[in-house]
Design a protein around this motif. Structure first.
Motif, PDB file in Angstrom:
ATOM      1  N   UNK A   1      12.142  16.957   0.893  1.00 47.64           N
ATOM      2  CA  UNK A   1      13.316  16.397   1.554  1.00 47.64           C
ATOM      3  C   UNK A   1      12.907  15.689   2.830  1.00 47.64           C
ATOM      4  N   UNK A   2      11.787  16.092   3.351  1.00 45.05           N
ATOM      5  CA  UNK A   2      11.321  15.419   4.558  1.00 45.05           C
ATOM      6  C   UNK A   2      10.906  13.994   4.207  1.00 45.05           C
ATOM      7  N   UNK A   3      10.195  13.865   3.119  1.00 49.16           N
ATOM      8  CA  UNK A   3       9.799  12.519   2.697  1.00 49.16           C
ATOM      9  C   UNK A   3      11.026  11.693   2.349  1.00 49.16           C
ATOM     10  N   UNK A   4      12.025  12.356   1.825  1.00 48.35           N
ATOM     11  CA  UNK A   4      13.242  11.631   1.443  1.00 48.35           C
ATOM     12  C   UNK A   4      14.153  11.412   2.645  1.00 48.35           C
TER      13      UNK A   4
ATOM     14  N   UNK B   1       3.991   6.119  -6.153  1.00 48.81           N
ATOM     15  CA  UNK B   1       4.467   7.413  -5.658  1.00 48.81           C
ATOM     16  C   UNK B   1       5.770   7.247  -4.898  1.00 48.81           C
ATOM     17  N   UNK B   2       6.486   6.217  -5.280  1.00 48.19           N
ATOM     18  CA  UNK B   2       7.754   5.915  -4.590  1.00 48.19           C
ATOM     19  C   UNK B   2       8.751   7.053  -4.657  1.00 48.19           C
ATOM     20  N   UNK B   3       9.392   7.299  -3.544  1.00 47.58           N
ATOM     21  CA  UNK B   3      10.481   8.277  -3.502  1.00 47.58           C
ATOM     22  C   UNK B   3      11.638   7.645  -2.759  1.00 47.58           C
ATOM     23  N   UNK B   4      12.785   7.569  -3.418  1.00 49.04           N
ATOM     24  CA  UNK B   4      13.901   6.869  -2.778  1.00 49.04           C
ATOM     25  C   UNK B   4      14.293   7.545  -1.467  1.00 49.04           C
ATOM     26  N   UNK B   5      14.748   6.746  -0.562  1.00 48.97           N
ATOM     27  CA  UNK B   5      15.199   7.239   0.724  1.00 48.97           C
ATOM     28  C   UNK B   5      16.621   7.767   0.569  1.00 48.97           C
ATOM     29  N   UNK B   6      16.710   9.082   0.528  1.00 49.31           N
ATOM     30  CA  UNK B   6      18.017   9.702   0.292  1.00 49.31           C
ATOM     31  C   UNK B   6      18.996   9.399   1.405  1.00 49.31           C
ATOM     32  N   UNK B   7      18.457   9.224   2.582  1.00 47.62           N
ATOM     33  CA  UNK B   7      19.369   8.991   3.687  1.00 47.62           C
ATOM     34  C   UNK B   7      20.031   7.628   3.489  1.00 47.62           C
ATOM     35  N   UNK B   8      19.287   6.683   2.961  1.00 47.49           N
ATOM     36  CA  UNK B   8      19.883   5.377   2.662  1.00 47.49           C
ATOM     37  C   UNK B   8      20.877   5.515   1.505  1.00 47.49           C
TER      38      UNK B   8
END
Lengths: 331, 331
Positions: B110-113, A44-51
């Motif tokens: 977006x919170x998870x991201x 259920x991976x979701x990339x870290x958009x902030x990174x």
DNA sequence: CGCAGAAATGTAACCGGTTACAGTCAGGCC
DNA sequence: GGCCTGACTGTAACCGGTTACATTTCTGCG
């Protein structure tokens, strides 16, 4: 939290490959892609958009500067912005400036702080100080700014105002009052120019005392109407430079026991939703609000893709919406 | 671009010290602080927030989920949210969901991201799927959700509707129509409940045929009124569950050549700006829109600071605003 | 079969902050 | 003087992606 490295381990590939499966799937062989995708599904991976944003130096976010969101015209423009932003994978940060330039500056500097990629401004205030905020991707919509360097999309405000004034003149009006916005607003100036041009073309005098100051709000329209109707020789028609003012003016006139359009014609500008529901329905100029938003966002997107839009000055067509709030003057 | 390392070099200190001067000035001696600040001033350095957010794992951003920004009630709520967010150093990301739950989910994730720290939802849709989006800092405002786990702030919708219905009954109305919102909306259900309670308390029958379906929009109010007035025995009063519907209804009634409140009383719910400017001015229930926004943001802020607000259910007071759109029924 | 070149993949540096931990230094006290 | 303490500062790892460049694997062809 699962990271790209967890996925790479699980799929038995390198992080680069995982990254590529996400952003350039066709650079990866189908077999590997499937392994990676399986790992992603499994965790259920979701990339870290902030990174991601940090490393790509993009934010996929734009800010829209609006003097007042609760203004129904602006909220429709924002709607247009939002929808095309969404489709392009952008988010929109709301910047309600309340007309204060410090707030404006604060928002504009989010671009420098890499929290946003660009700005759409709906009011013509000046976030283009050479000292402070300049040189950020910016487009202006709905307003008329003179600065040639800012790509913009606007209405032919003067033309629209002229058309409306001509319409009133054609009905037989000779004393046409105006409820204007803040005098320093270019929007006011342009629309007033159109008004004067029409007057001039018809050989009618421009009477300073017939223009009342307002701020585009309903209550200011109310005051303007009260003021103008108190004149020794009140106008027979009132051109309000926003629908909200027109609605306020109609209310004031109604309170005086007068009838629209029998006793006085009132027209507006914008064609907000409620214009249609007024009593009588308001004759006005329709501005394509949503389209303003989506076109502006479109321009900003091309700017962000590196297009050079300086000097761009797109125009959107207005439309006269003749309803029932204007008629012939009383004999 | 100037980075924290440039500043550290220029000021002759380490990056840690520069970082500290920005976030914990009192951990740094005045002398060093001055050196660093001078370097910052000299270069016009502005920290890269995207890097900061990445490394602190915060975004200082919240998203607000709204079914329709151009709804004047919602735009005022958003205004309230925005202002208190601004003061707390947060930005607000606009999420116009158009009622579509996929868009809702996309925004919530977006919170998870890590693009946002929390969510305020203005509509009661269900971003709390156990399968997908759950467990994110979320507060609900202006709606009535049943889920006890979601901290929320709402109006006593049933009470308000009951009070309004009682008012109409007190004027002598016995057949009171209702223009409701979507039936599945809890808002509709609650308000309808208040309506029925008032009827029951007054010993009046509940007549299914007097309630017309709408969606809170002006045009749906128009249809509802048309439908109800076409009844063999039309209602003498119409309770619209939103001001926009009331405005649409008044319009429709006006088109039929009827007078409000002489021929029919019409009341609304929300007290949007235009309620006051209707002809006649609309009797309605005032919801403290801006306060809804600021209170909701306040709750979200405490959530983000780790407070446990589960089970929280704050209420905001409504206010009956009696204007002139309701009167006694015709004999 | 051998080899060139393309395609797929891997390694590791990099983005610009924060912060744990370690080190330095001055002052106080015995 | 020696030692302790606390205030201040520095070093370097770390956050989780992307991507330049190197390396390996495949292909097709002489």
């Amino acid at each position: 939290m699962t990271t790209i490295r967890d996925i790479s381990r699980l799929a038995g590939v390198s992080v680069a490959t995982v990254s590529r499966t996400m952003s350039n799937p066709d650079k990866v062989s189908p077999a590997t892609r499937e392994k990676v995708e399986a790992a992603i599904r499994e965790t259920g991976y979701m990339p870290d958009m902030s990174a991601r944003n940090f490393s790509t130096r993009k934010s996929k976010t734009i800010v829209v500067l609006v003097p007042d969101i609760s203004n129904p015209f602006f909220s429709r423009v924002i709607r247009g912005i939002e929808h095309t932003a969404q489709r392009a994978g952008y988010s929109v940060l709301l910047g309600d400036t309340r007309g204060e330039s410090e707030i404006e500056d604060a928002y504009a500097s989010m671009v420098r702080a890499r929290l946003a990629d660009g700005v759409i401004q709906l009011n013509g205030r000046l976030p283009m100080e050479n000292g402070a905020v300049a040189d950020i991707p910016l487009v202006n919509a709905c307003d008329c700014v003179e600065d040639a360097h800012i790509p913009k999309i606007q209405l032919d405000n003067a033309g629209a105002a002229r058309a409306m004034t001509e319409y009133l003149i054609s009905l037989g009006h000779k004393r046409i009052g105006v409820a204007k916005g803040p005098s320093e607003s270019r929007l006011t100036q342009e629309r007033l120019r159109g008004y004067r041009e029409a007057l001039e073309a018809a050989g009618l005098p421009f009477d300073e005392s017939l223009v009342a100051r307002g701020d585009f709000s309903a209550s200011s329209g109310r005051h303007a109407a009260t003021q103008l109707m108190a004149l020794g020789k009140p106008p027979t028609a009132l051109f309000c430079l926003s629908d909200e003012m027109a609605i306020g003016a109609m209310h004031s006139v109604w309170e005086m026991g007068l009838k629209v359009p029998n006793d006085i014609s009132i027209v507006g500008f914008d064609d907000i939703l409620f214009a249609e529901y007024c009593k009588p329905p308001l004759t006005t100029i329709r501005q394509p609000a949503e389209e303003f938003g989506s076109k502006a966002m479109g321009m900003l997107l091309s700017l962000l893709q590196g297009a050079h839009l300086a000097e761009t000055n797109q125009h959107l067509p207005y439309e006269m919406v003749i309803r029932q709030s204007a008629g012939r003057p009383k004999a």
